[in-house]
Write an enzyme that holds these catalytic residues in place. Structure first.
Site, PDB file in Angstrom:
ATOM      1  N   GLY A  43       0.830  -1.219   0.000  1.00 60.01           N
ATOM      2  CA  GLY A  43       0.000   0.000   0.000  1.00 60.01           C
ATOM      3  C   GLY A  43       0.852   1.251   0.000  1.00 60.01           C
ATOM      4  O   GLY A  43       0.512   2.248   0.640  1.00 60.01           O
ATOM      5  N   ALA A  44       1.983   1.203  -0.709  1.00 58.12           N
ATOM      6  CA  ALA A  44       2.953   2.302  -0.636  1.00 58.12           C
ATOM      7  C   ALA A  44       2.751   3.330  -1.744  1.00 58.12           C
ATOM      8  O   ALA A  44       3.567   4.225  -1.923  1.00 58.12           O
ATOM      9  CB  ALA A  44       4.378   1.745  -0.675  1.00 58.12           C
ATOM     10  N   ASP A 100      -1.689  -6.940  -4.926  1.00 57.69           N
ATOM     11  CA  ASP A 100      -3.043  -6.946  -4.358  1.00 57.69           C
ATOM     12  C   ASP A 100      -3.026  -7.927  -3.196  1.00 57.69           C
ATOM     13  O   ASP A 100      -2.964  -9.141  -3.405  1.00 57.69           O
ATOM     14  CB  ASP A 100      -4.034  -7.390  -5.451  1.00 57.69           C
ATOM     15  CG  ASP A 100      -5.443  -7.574  -4.898  1.00 57.69           C
ATOM     16  OD1 ASP A 100      -5.655  -7.338  -3.689  1.00 57.69           O
ATOM     17  OD2 ASP A 100      -6.320  -7.961  -5.696  1.00 57.69           O
ATOM     18  N   VAL A 101      -3.083  -7.398  -1.975  1.00 57.11           N
ATOM     19  CA  VAL A 101      -2.925  -8.275  -0.802  1.00 57.11           C
ATOM     20  C   VAL A 101      -4.087  -9.259  -0.647  1.00 57.11           C
ATOM     21  O   VAL A 101      -3.979 -10.221   0.119  1.00 57.11           O
ATOM     22  CB  VAL A 101      -2.733  -7.485   0.532  1.00 57.11           C
ATOM     23  CG1 VAL A 101      -1.466  -6.637   0.479  1.00 57.11           C
ATOM     24  CG2 VAL A 101      -3.954  -6.651   0.872  1.00 57.11           C
ATOM     25  N   ASN A 109       1.341  -2.393   5.328  1.00 58.28           N
ATOM     26  CA  ASN A 109       0.677  -1.105   5.486  1.00 58.28           C
ATOM     27  C   ASN A 109      -0.672  -1.040   4.772  1.00 58.28           C
ATOM     28  O   ASN A 109      -1.532  -0.252   5.152  1.00 58.28           O
ATOM     29  CB  ASN A 109       1.609  -0.009   4.956  1.00 58.28           C
ATOM     30  CG  ASN A 109       0.902   1.317   4.785  1.00 58.28           C
ATOM     31  OD1 ASN A 109       0.603   2.004   5.766  1.00 58.28           O
ATOM     32  ND2 ASN A 109       0.566   1.672   3.546  1.00 58.28           N
ATOM     33  N   SER A 118      -3.667   0.737  14.106  1.00 51.12           N
ATOM     34  CA  SER A 118      -4.381   2.018  14.213  1.00 51.12           C
ATOM     35  C   SER A 118      -4.773   2.218  15.659  1.00 51.12           C
ATOM     36  O   SER A 118      -4.982   1.243  16.389  1.00 51.12           O
ATOM     37  CB  SER A 118      -5.646   1.995  13.356  1.00 51.12           C
ATOM     38  OG  SER A 118      -6.526   3.029  13.762  1.00 51.12           O
ATOM     39  N   TYR A 165     -13.479  -1.714  10.936  1.00 50.40           N
ATOM     40  CA  TYR A 165     -12.113  -1.194  10.853  1.00 50.40           C
ATOM     41  C   TYR A 165     -11.348  -1.402  12.163  1.00 50.40           C
ATOM     42  O   TYR A 165     -10.270  -2.001  12.185  1.00 50.40           O
ATOM     43  CB  TYR A 165     -12.121   0.292  10.470  1.00 50.40           C
ATOM     44  CG  TYR A 165     -10.741   0.862  10.314  1.00 50.40           C
ATOM     45  CD1 TYR A 165      -9.950   0.517   9.230  1.00 50.40           C
ATOM     46  CD2 TYR A 165     -10.199   1.732  11.257  1.00 50.40           C
ATOM     47  CE1 TYR A 165      -8.669   1.017   9.085  1.00 50.40           C
ATOM     48  CE2 TYR A 165      -8.927   2.240  11.122  1.00 50.40           C
ATOM     49  CZ  TYR A 165      -8.164   1.889  10.034  1.00 50.40           C
ATOM     50  OH  TYR A 165      -6.894   2.374   9.900  1.00 50.40           O
ATOM     51  N   LYS A 192      -8.229  -3.956  13.025  1.00 48.95           N
ATOM     52  CA  LYS A 192      -6.920  -3.479  13.483  1.00 48.95           C
ATOM     53  C   LYS A 192      -6.538  -4.113  14.825  1.00 48.95           C
ATOM     54  O   LYS A 192      -5.358  -4.341  15.099  1.00 48.95           O
ATOM     55  CB  LYS A 192      -6.909  -1.950  13.563  1.00 48.95           C
ATOM     56  CG  LYS A 192      -6.946  -1.279  12.179  1.00 48.95           C
ATOM     57  CD  LYS A 192      -5.751  -1.700  11.321  1.00 48.95           C
ATOM     58  CE  LYS A 192      -5.582  -0.836  10.076  1.00 48.95           C
ATOM     59  NZ  LYS A 192      -4.403  -1.221   9.283  1.00 48.95           N
TER      60      LYS A 192
END
Lengths: 266, 267
Positions: A14-15, A62-63, A89, A142, A156, A160
């Site tokens: 996700g960089a 694509d994770v 990330n 997060s 979400y 996390k």
């Protein structure tokens, strides 16, 4: 040099923008060769082109796809021969294009990316790191993992919390192989992630319509941060660089909050 | 450079040996001027002399004495005009010569709290008005993995270190609006005089243990407990302090960072 990463090989998921881009920049500044990976290959290429030095590599990753993860890691290992650092990330807050209400699809997408995506990438690299008896894994969690404050949150925050729990278990399992596994929990960073969230809120709340979304974001978060300021992608990148360096060789299983003091618990 | 402390002024308590000495060395390597303070001025002077150039200042500082704290901080201020970093490292595990963790007497509780908790509070209070006025400051308190959960080394020591963590967190909330970061570090087990004395005392009471080399006894006990299978060094602790005391950690506050090779992995 402190947190010296000269010649280390790192992969960041996700960089292509936001926090991931900040992490890639700081790792490169500290001397690492960075595989900038993203779902969007063009964004990955753009960030890789920003990095100084010859070592940057742009890859589509694509994770949520086992095949895509396999291809990206094979490409990196064939190019560099090894990988020292993995930064998980890539993350989402809901299914694309959604409002604030979560349906089952949102839970599925959020867990698929945030939890299973991280697990897939770890599993792709763990046998290699075990064999070399060297490795640094940093997972981006997060503050929503730690507390129902300031928003109760749904998928979400729960996803996390899964990231943090996985990090701790993995640290214990991989410690004997000299592999450090840690998490960093950002508080609130003004990136595309928050920009979209605040724009969605504005669509649903007429009182805030027409206001500058960044001002709304600041007004909401600043009073909740003892240090009275949001964080930047570079703040997160610096914490990652420290944890990924041999200066933190005896730190593992930790979740370091970079949140200007928002969530201080026991 | 990450964790660049060039030109910063730092004061470290209990820096005459062990972890405090390691912290003083790393801060100096990162460019800081360091006030090496200790109960024993000879030890402080020796560590200060190890630091290159004229960037170290040796001061006698007994954290249990308000007068001694006042004198040391006044000396640091008069020399440097300001202080950017305070590292509260001075600590004891019990009254002198008592076996740690085995039936602490009231005297042990008193001495342990006087040094580990009230000593830290005294030093913070000596510097907080100054840091508030400058709207800049970094405080790092050295706690311990013993501050987190019930382990063998119970009693006054662990409870005092839990108090260090609680104080750190409250102070972080209080001082955040003044741009002052307050964090703690929890070392696991570092082979210093602190542990050397503790293990020799244990050997005196346990004939089986007495047959072993003291360092081997320490390693055998701790290595199993550490997922990374190795103890920590004073430099490990110093590096974590340097990072948290730097502007690269400007948005980290109220945190307790375990540098313990994974011994205490909690939620």
């Amino acid at each position: 040099m402190f947190a010296d990463l000269t010649d280390k090989k790192a992969l960041v998921t996700g960089a292509g923008m936001g926090i991931g881009r900040g992490i890639a920049h700081v790792l490169a500044q500290q001397g690492a060769d960075v595989a900038v990976t993203d779902l969007n290959a063009e964004l990955a290429a753009k960030v890789a082109s920003e990095l100084t030095g010859p070592g940057a590599l742009a890859l589509e990753l694509d994770v949520t796809s086992g095949g895509s993860v396999k291809r990206a890691f094979e490409e990196v290992l064939s190019r560099w021969g090894h990988l020292d650092i993995l930064v998980n990330n890539a993350g989402v807050s809901s299914a694309p294009g959604r409002g604030m209400e979560e349906r089952e699809e949102d839970w599925d997408v959020t867990f698929e990316v945030n939890v299973k995506g991280m697990v897939r990438c770890c599993e792709a690299v763990i046998p290699h790191m075990k064999e070399r008896r060297y490795g640094k894994i940093v997972n981006i969690a997060s503050i929503s993992a730690h507390s129902a404050h300031p928003r109760p949150g749904g998928a979400y925050g729960v996803s996390k919390a899964g990231v943090v729990r996985y990090t701790k278990g993995l640290a214990k399992a991989l410690g004997p192989y000299n592999i450090n596994v840690n998490a960093v929990s950002p508080g609130a960073v003004w990136t595309h992630f928050h920009q979209e969230g605040w724009q969605r809120r504005q669509q649903q709340d007429p009182k805030t319509a027409g206001k500058d979304p960044y001002q709304l974001f600041l007004e909401f978060y600043e009073p909740q941060f003892p240090l009275r300021r949001p964080q930047t992608p570079e703040d997160i990148g610096k914490a990652v660089a420290f944890l990924a360096s041999d200066d933190a060789r005896n730190i593992t299983g930790e979740c370091l909050r970079v949140d200007s003091g928002m969530i201080i618990d026991d």
